[in-house]
Design a protein around this motif. Structure first.
Motif, mmCIF file in Angstrom:
data_model
loop_
_atom_site.group_PDB
_atom_site.id
_atom_site.type_symbol
_atom_site.label_atom_id
_atom_site.label_comp_id
_atom_site.label_asym_id
_atom_site.label_seq_id
_atom_site.Cartn_x
_atom_site.Cartn_y
_atom_site.Cartn_z
ATOM 1 N N ASP A 103 14.039 34.924 -7.107
ATOM 2 C CA ASP A 103 14.701 34.035 -8.076
ATOM 3 C C ASP A 103 13.932 32.734 -8.264
ATOM 4 O O ASP A 103 14.410 31.819 -8.922
ATOM 5 N N ARG A 157 22.607 35.459 -3.926
ATOM 6 C CA ARG A 157 21.742 34.815 -4.913
ATOM 7 C C ARG A 157 22.535 33.885 -5.821
ATOM 8 O O ARG A 157 22.058 32.812 -6.192
ATOM 9 N N SER A 158 23.751 34.281 -6.164
ATOM 10 C CA SER A 158 24.564 33.448 -7.065
ATOM 11 C C SER A 158 24.938 32.110 -6.419
ATOM 12 O O SER A 158 25.137 31.128 -7.122
ATOM 13 N N SER A 173 23.396 40.083 -4.476
ATOM 14 C CA SER A 173 23.669 39.417 -5.756
ATOM 15 C C SER A 173 24.663 38.276 -5.560
ATOM 16 O O SER A 173 24.535 37.222 -6.191
#
Length: 113
Positions: free
Chosen positions: A23, A108-109, A105
């Motif tokens: 990211d 990462r958020s 996920s």
């Protein structure tokens, strides 16, 4: 964003690091509390990702140290146990509490800018 990861399992820290680097984050990985404390003294990262159990130490100790030098930095605490006491301690820091296995996920958020 520079993220400091404290995780003593190299397989797990590698998964976290790869996901977050994908990211665009800069990641520093520490495998012991001592390494994490030293890294935090050298350069204050923008965020901290820490396991609760790191050897004989509790990663919440590093989270509190980080909070003392970064009032608004992102903190994510992970544990292999969904312990409500630990979840409450994390909330008071304040930090996000996630239970392993961590959905990448979702992780990462928490660091999305």
């Amino acid at each position: 964003m520079h993220i400091l990861i404290l995780e003593d399992d190299p397989g797990v820290s590698g998964l976290y690091a790869n996901a977050l680097q994908g990211d665009g984050h800069r990641v520093s990985v520490c495998a012991s509390f001592e390494e994490g404390r030293k890294a935090l003294r050298q350069v204050v990262p923008d965020a901290l990702l820490t396991d609760v159990r790191v050897g004989s130490y509790n990663g919440l100790q590093l989270a509190l140290m980080f909070r003392s030098v970064s009032e608004n930095g992102t903190i994510v605490v992970v544990s292999g146990h969904g312990d409500p006491v630990i979840a409450d301690e994390a909330k008071r820091i304040p930090a996000t509490f996630l239970v392993k296995p961590v959905d990448l996920s979702a992780l990462r958020s928490k660091f999305a800018q």
